[in-house]
Design an enzyme around this catalytic site. Structure first.
Site, PDB file in Angstrom:
ATOM      1  N   GLY A  11       0.276  -1.120  -0.320  1.00 12.68           N
ATOM      2  CA  GLY A  11      -0.186  -0.599  -0.127  1.00 12.68           C
ATOM      3  C   GLY A  11       1.021   0.984   0.227  1.00 12.68           C
ATOM      4  N   GLY A  17       0.628   4.505   4.093  1.00 12.70           N
ATOM      5  CA  GLY A  17       2.277   3.641   3.151  1.00 12.70           C
ATOM      6  C   GLY A  17       3.414   4.845   2.442  1.00 12.70           C
ATOM      7  CB  SER A 108      -9.418   1.321  12.363  1.00 15.11           C
ATOM      8  OG  SER A 108      -9.997   2.326  11.910  1.00 15.11           O
ATOM      9  CE1 TYR A 137     -11.266  -0.367   6.722  1.00 16.04           C
ATOM     10  CE2 TYR A 137     -11.904   0.710   8.455  1.00 16.04           C
ATOM     11  CZ  TYR A 137     -11.053   0.455   7.723  1.00 16.04           C
ATOM     12  OH  TYR A 137      -9.571   1.198   8.028  1.00 16.04           O
ATOM     13  N   PRO A 164      -4.621   2.521  14.239  1.00 17.75           N
ATOM     14  CG  PRO A 164      -4.012   2.639  12.455  1.00 17.75           C
ATOM     15  CD  PRO A 164      -4.523   1.851  12.762  1.00 17.75           C
ATOM     16  CB  THR A 165      -7.191   7.747  16.134  1.00 21.06           C
ATOM     17  OG1 THR A 165      -8.614   8.713  15.856  1.00 21.06           O
ATOM     18  CG2 THR A 165      -5.654   8.950  15.546  1.00 21.06           C
ATOM     19  CG  ASP A 323     -24.168  12.145  13.918  1.00 21.86           C
ATOM     20  OD1 ASP A 323     -23.687  13.536  12.882  1.00 21.86           O
ATOM     21  OD2 ASP A 323     -25.383  12.366  14.693  1.00 21.86           O
TER      22      ASP A 323
END
Ligand code: NDP
Ligand code: F7E
Length: 360
Positions: A11, A17, A108, A137, A164-165, A323
């Site tokens: 990636g 990446g 994530s 996901y 990761p955020t 939201d």
């Protein structure tokens, strides 16, 4: 990692990446191998097996995935679960078969429950139901964590998962339907500012540089206005409005992609799977959150971007759009205790992102 050992970055053209390649190159790593999606489709098990057999990477960073914002996740639910499961199963399994010394899997923070206690600690995984819009996901990412963990425990591999955020930075996706909020708002507010200044050249340049669905290339003002309206950038009685999806109330945490890359390389260089847990029995929740530990509402984010870009118009909140999770702040104490902390503030990052957007 030895400076001339083979490191495969999957990636490498993406947001994360590309930042990882830059970080590794700056640190003197000379033997980086990469493949674009069209050169190697990572969902193809046979092609991935052949690639590992011929290239024999010593280290792997898995930053390839099917990625998108809230609407993309909710719309392409089948693609998000299938492609992500296939990519990670193929790369992680081949890394085991070919005795890769260390692998980093990128997940994530959407793996955590929709109503997770805040800030979210690693051990809150699988405590409750997930947010609906990105459930497919998130399930794929949870499967990736468990694949790494299970292979480590059964086969003694050294595969580490990081969560990761929300990320942003150079090479981000600025598509107005499929992207994440920060690049989308930068582009929409940039176009909104050009509209309030009747700066048609800037608008045309933007639409021509970055193709936008619905723009046929017809650059008449009527046609351009239709496209802008489609994406919620409107003008009435000389006042410009930029649409913000949802209520503006959800809180989000943002990390600059080059900080994310630095955290990934730090972990690859300095930490092993054994550093990710303490209990010797029932080893689980070995993944590591990566974030800043600071969040902001979407409305506040829009105002920060507005100030950076110099837009004077207004925002319209569209309650027809989702939201998603109302708050997902990471607890980054595990990462901080492992020895890494972020550098770039959100204010600074937005400025850098806008500068990059204007001149990539
Ligand atoms: N962006 C964010 O806010 C967040 C991202 N993450 C995670 O970080 C990682 C990197 O994300 P990000 O950099 O944003 O994603 P991008 O969409 O920017 O990049 C994804 C990369 O994956 C490659 N890719 C996708 N599908 C395939 C495939 N079938 N075969 C080969 N290559 C493929 C693409 O290749 P090509 O360029 O050749 O098309 C692209 O380089 C992902 O695991 C994502 O889930 C986690 C949290 C937040
Ligand atoms: C990284 C993360 O990304 C996704 O989750 P998300 O955080 O909800 O992502 P988002 O960036 O798309 O939205 C954040 C918030 O912002 C609001 N919002 C306002 N206006 C726009 C707008 O114009 N575009 C977008 N995309 N969002 C907007 C939007 O309605 C939402 O409330 C998942 O892929 C998830 O799986 C994941 O991992």
């Amino acid at each position: 990692m030895g400076k001339d050992e083979i490191i495969y970055v999957a990636g490498h053209r993406g947001l994360v990446g590309s930042a990882i390649i830059k970080n590794l190159t700056n640190k003197g790593y000379q033997n980086l191998i990469t493949r674009t999606h069209s050169e190697l489709d990572l969902t193809d098990a046979v092609a991935v097996a052949e690639f590992f057999a011929s290239e024999k990477p010593a280290y792997v960073i898995l930053a390839a995935a099917k990625v998108g914002g809230i609407i993309a996740n909710n719309t392409y639910r089948g693609e998000f679960i299938y492609e992500n499961l296939m990519i990670q199963n193929n790369v992680i399994h081949q890394s085991h078969i070919h005795k890769v010394k260390k692998l980093l899997f990128l997940g994530s923070t959407c793996i955590y429950p929709k109503n997770c206690p805040q800030p979210m600690k690693e051990e809150y995984l699988l405590m409750d139901v997930l947010e609906y819009t990105n459930e497919p996901y998130a399930i794929a990412k949870i499967a990736g964590i468990k694949l790494c963990e299970s292979y480590n425990l059964q086969y003694g591999t050294n595969f580490i998962s990081v969560m990761p955020t929300n990320l942003y930075g150079p090479n981000d996706n600025f598509d107005l339907e499929k992207s994440h909020v920060l690049p989308a708002l930068i582009r929409k507010i940039h176009l909104g500012k050009a509209l309030e200044e009747n700066d048609w050249n800037t608008i045309k340049k933007d639409l021509n540089n970055l193709p936008i669905e619905g723009h046929s290339g017809d650059n008449s003002q009527d046609s351009i206005l239709k496209i802008l309206n489609k994406y919620g950038i409107t003008k009435s009685n000389n006042e410009v409005f930029v649409e913000i999806w949802g209520s503006g109330k959800p809180m989000r945490e943002f990390l600059w992609s080059e900080d994310m890359a630095d955290a990934c390389v730090f972990i690859m260089e300095n930490r092993d799977f054994k550093d990710t847990y303490q209990s010797k029995t029932e080893i689980r929740n070995t993944h590591i959150n990566i974030g800043t530990g600071l969040d902001i509402s979407i409305a506040e984010l829009a105002n920060l971007i507005k100030k950076t870009i110099g837009y004077k118009g207004a925002f319209k909140f569209n309650s027809q759009k989702p939201d998603g999770t109302l708050k997902k702040l990471t607890d980054v104490s595990k990462l901080n205790n492992l020895g890494w902390k972020h550098q770039v503030s959100l204010k600074e990052g937005i400025k850098k992102q806008y500068d990059w957007y204007l001149e990539p």
